[in-house]
Design a protein around this motif. Structure first.
Motif, short mmCIF file in Angstrom:
data_model
loop_
_atom_site.label_atom_id
_atom_site.label_comp_id
_atom_site.label_asym_id
_atom_site.label_seq_id
_atom_site.Cartn_x
_atom_site.Cartn_y
_atom_site.Cartn_z
N GLY A 9 -43.39 15.06 92.32
CA GLY A 9 -42.26 15.31 91.45
C GLY A 9 -42.71 15.89 90.11
O GLY A 9 -43.90 15.99 89.82
N GLY A 10 -41.73 16.30 89.32
CA GLY A 10 -42.06 16.84 88.01
C GLY A 10 -40.95 17.70 87.46
O GLY A 10 -39.82 17.68 87.94
N LEU A 11 -41.31 18.45 86.42
CA LEU A 11 -40.36 19.33 85.74
C LEU A 11 -40.60 20.77 86.18
O LEU A 11 -41.76 21.24 86.19
CB LEU A 11 -40.54 19.20 84.23
CG LEU A 11 -39.73 20.16 83.35
CD1 LEU A 11 -38.23 19.90 83.51
CD2 LEU A 11 -40.15 20.01 81.89
N GLN A 39 -31.08 10.52 94.34
CA GLN A 39 -30.03 9.89 93.56
C GLN A 39 -30.03 10.47 92.16
O GLN A 39 -31.01 10.31 91.42
CB GLN A 39 -30.21 8.37 93.50
CG GLN A 39 -29.06 7.65 92.85
CD GLN A 39 -29.10 6.15 93.11
OE1 GLN A 39 -30.13 5.59 93.47
NE2 GLN A 39 -27.96 5.49 92.94
N ALA A 40 -28.96 11.15 91.83
CA ALA A 40 -28.80 11.73 90.50
C ALA A 40 -28.14 10.69 89.60
O ALA A 40 -27.47 9.76 90.08
CB ALA A 40 -27.95 12.98 90.57
N PRO A 41 -28.30 10.82 88.29
CA PRO A 41 -27.70 9.85 87.37
C PRO A 41 -26.19 9.73 87.58
O PRO A 41 -25.48 10.74 87.64
CB PRO A 41 -28.01 10.44 86.00
CG PRO A 41 -29.25 11.24 86.21
CD PRO A 41 -29.11 11.82 87.60
N GLY A 42 -25.73 8.50 87.74
CA GLY A 42 -24.31 8.26 87.91
C GLY A 42 -23.76 8.56 89.28
O GLY A 42 -22.55 8.48 89.49
N THR A 90 -31.65 18.08 90.25
CA THR A 90 -32.28 17.05 89.43
C THR A 90 -31.87 15.67 89.91
O THR A 90 -30.68 15.36 90.00
CB THR A 90 -31.90 17.22 87.95
OG1 THR A 90 -32.44 18.45 87.47
CG2 THR A 90 -32.45 16.07 87.11
N ALA A 91 -32.87 14.84 90.22
CA ALA A 91 -32.60 13.51 90.75
C ALA A 91 -33.92 12.79 90.97
O ALA A 91 -34.99 13.40 90.89
CB ALA A 91 -31.86 13.60 92.09
N VAL A 92 -33.81 11.51 91.25
CA VAL A 92 -34.96 10.77 91.76
C VAL A 92 -34.94 10.91 93.27
O VAL A 92 -33.91 10.63 93.92
CB VAL A 92 -34.91 9.29 91.36
CG1 VAL A 92 -36.09 8.53 91.96
CG2 VAL A 92 -34.92 9.14 89.84
N TYR A 93 -36.05 11.35 93.83
CA TYR A 93 -36.15 11.58 95.26
C TYR A 93 -36.91 10.41 95.89
O TYR A 93 -38.01 10.04 95.44
CB TYR A 93 -36.86 12.90 95.53
CG TYR A 93 -35.97 14.09 95.30
CD1 TYR A 93 -35.58 14.44 94.00
CD2 TYR A 93 -35.48 14.85 96.36
CE1 TYR A 93 -34.74 15.52 93.77
CE2 TYR A 93 -34.64 15.93 96.14
CZ TYR A 93 -34.27 16.26 94.85
OH TYR A 93 -33.43 17.33 94.63
N VAL A 117 -37.54 14.43 89.98
CA VAL A 117 -37.54 15.89 89.96
C VAL A 117 -36.52 16.34 88.93
O VAL A 117 -35.34 15.98 89.01
CB VAL A 117 -37.20 16.48 91.34
CG1 VAL A 117 -37.01 17.98 91.26
CG2 VAL A 117 -38.28 16.12 92.36
N THR A 118 -36.98 17.11 87.95
CA THR A 118 -36.10 17.62 86.91
C THR A 118 -36.15 19.14 86.93
O THR A 118 -37.23 19.73 86.82
CB THR A 118 -36.52 17.11 85.52
OG1 THR A 118 -36.55 15.68 85.53
CG2 THR A 118 -35.54 17.59 84.46
#
Length: 121
Positions: A9-11, A39-42, A90-93, A117-118
């Motif tokens: 992961g990363g930017l 999972q993306a924020p919210g 963008t999310a946590v994978y 991942v951003t």
């Protein structure tokens, strides 16, 4: 016990690429499906891609044609090649593996710790 170790992961800027890896280790007898969720924020966690032990794959509509899942069975590893990334990716994978452990007769699901991942615009 079984452990899943994720990396990659990363930017990245929009349009760029990233490759995620997830290696499973421990008391594994057999692995069935291996997949990736995010999972993306919210938002709720959603399926990104999955590959069965037979090689069948399934992708979320939002990533078809841009992401590719693959497995290296000898290493109990699953990859997610992500291309043409968009800010909405963008999310946590999270890696997910459906497996059977030694001395067990049932398959169960194991989750990785997640990798962020951003994608910047």
């Amino acid at each position: 016990q079984v452990q899943l170790v994720e990396s990659g992961g990363g930017l990245v800027q929009a349009g760029g690429s990233l490759r995620l890896s997830c290696a499973a280790s421990g008391t594994i007898y057999r692995i069935n499906a291996m997949g990736w969720y995010r999972q993306a924020p919210g938002k709720q966690r959603e399926l990104v891609a999955v590959e069965t032990s037979g090689g069948s794959t399934n992708y979320a509509d939002s990533v078809k044609g841009r992401f590719t899942i693959s497995r290296e069975n000898a290493k109990n590893t699953v990859y997610l090649q992500m291309s043409s990334l968009k800010p909405e990716d963008t999310a946590v994978y999270y890696c997910n593996v459906d497996l059977r452990e030694i001395m067990d007769y049932k398959y169960h699901s194991v989750w990785g710790q997640g990798t962020l991942v951003t994608v910047s615009s």
